[in-house]
Design an enzyme around this catalytic site. Structure first.
Site, mmCIF file in Angstrom:
data_model
loop_
_atom_site.group_PDB
_atom_site.id
_atom_site.type_symbol
_atom_site.label_atom_id
_atom_site.label_comp_id
_atom_site.label_asym_id
_atom_site.label_seq_id
_atom_site.Cartn_x
_atom_site.Cartn_y
_atom_site.Cartn_z
ATOM 1 N N ASN A 21 -20.263 11.873 17.021
ATOM 2 C CA ASN A 21 -19.656 10.769 16.292
ATOM 3 C C ASN A 21 -18.477 11.233 15.436
ATOM 4 O O ASN A 21 -17.439 10.579 15.380
ATOM 5 C CB ASN A 21 -20.702 10.103 15.384
ATOM 6 C CG ASN A 21 -21.665 9.222 16.149
ATOM 7 O OD1 ASN A 21 -21.315 8.667 17.192
ATOM 8 N ND2 ASN A 21 -22.878 9.097 15.645
ATOM 9 N N ASP A 28 -21.992 5.990 21.011
ATOM 10 C CA ASP A 28 -22.796 4.921 21.620
ATOM 11 C C ASP A 28 -22.929 5.131 23.125
ATOM 12 O O ASP A 28 -23.983 4.881 23.720
ATOM 13 C CB ASP A 28 -22.172 3.560 21.347
ATOM 14 C CG ASP A 28 -22.342 3.114 19.899
ATOM 15 O OD1 ASP A 28 -23.112 3.762 19.169
ATOM 16 O OD2 ASP A 28 -21.701 2.114 19.512
ATOM 17 N N ASP A 88 -30.659 8.636 16.866
ATOM 18 C CA ASP A 88 -30.548 9.354 18.142
ATOM 19 C C ASP A 88 -31.928 9.710 18.686
ATOM 20 O O ASP A 88 -32.061 10.608 19.514
ATOM 21 C CB ASP A 88 -29.699 10.618 17.970
ATOM 22 C CG ASP A 88 -30.325 11.614 16.983
ATOM 23 O OD1 ASP A 88 -31.232 11.197 16.227
ATOM 24 O OD2 ASP A 88 -29.912 12.788 16.969
ATOM 25 N N ASP A 127 -34.957 13.784 20.283
ATOM 26 C CA ASP A 127 -33.664 13.320 19.779
ATOM 27 C C ASP A 127 -32.565 14.143 20.439
ATOM 28 O O ASP A 127 -32.833 15.087 21.185
ATOM 29 C CB ASP A 127 -33.585 13.395 18.250
ATOM 30 C CG ASP A 127 -33.763 14.823 17.729
ATOM 31 O OD1 ASP A 127 -33.713 15.775 18.545
ATOM 32 O OD2 ASP A 127 -33.957 14.990 16.513
#
Length: 214
Positions: free
Chosen positions: A165, A174, A200, A157
């Protein structure tokens, strides 16, 4: 039509069942059906505007009919010569009937393919999603069991992804996901699988080891 009613119905049923096989297979089946039904030497089918492949050319067609679906031309069917007798007006009408049917089948196969791709793809990164990964791994592990080879899966991840974010917004987050996926895809072999597992988390599946990776 060159086929008995029962044979004709069975052939159409097979075509409908083949939608899941994709537009290429549908085109092949339509060509086979037409070759038998019209008793001609060759059939050529071109599909337009839907990313569909064309059937192999069979020489210059004697008659050509457009395939339509929803008022749009999605392709064309061409029939090669017919040994022993020329085509008649009734044959042209028959071809028109088949072209209409073929147009609907090609459009349906294209939609089915698009739906299936959407169901198996991650909308943010464009990578295969978890649903595809699980199906792929199930088949691959079964093959590995039969053929006695190893399968490796890297799962990872992005550290502290939530902070991207929170600090820069989801659009930037994104973009981080897309760049990460593309980075791993560029640095793996064509047959290795890079997938977004969720959030993620990513997974990369390796097998068929080569030097120096062995």
């Amino acid at each position: 039509l060159g086929l008995g009613i029962d044979e004709h119905s069975a052939a159409l049923g097979d075509l409908l069942a083949d939608l899941e096989s994709g537009p290429t297979r549908v085109l092949e089946r339509i060509a086979d059906l037409l070759r038998t039904a019209m008793a001609c030497e060759s059939v050529s089918i071109s599909a337009e505007g839907a990313g569909l492949p064309n059937s192999p050319p069979g020489g210059d067609p004697v008659i050509v009919e457009p395939m339509e679906s929803g008022g749009l031309v999605v392709g064309r069917i061409g029939l090669g010569p017919r040994p022993g007798r020329p085509y008649t007006a009734a044959d042209v009408q028959k071809l028109r009937h088949y072209a209409t049917l073929a147009g609907h089948l090609v459009a349906a196969a294209s939609r089915h393919r698009n739906w299936r791709e959407l169901a198996m793809s991650d909308e943010v990164t464009g990578l295969p999603n978890r649903r595809y990964l699980i199906r792929f791994l199930t088949d691959l592990i079964e093959r590995a069991r039969r053929e006695q080879f190893r399968v490796s899966m890297l799962v990872f991840d992005i550290d502290n992804f939530k902070t991207y974010n929170d600090a820069y917004g989801h659009e930037v987050g994104d973009q981080v996901l897309r760049v990460t996926g593309e980075l791993f895809r560029r640095h793996t072999r064509e047959h290795d699988l890079v997938a977004r597992y969720g959030g993620d988390e990513f997974a990369v599946v390796f097998w068929d080891a080569e030097q120096p990776r062995v």
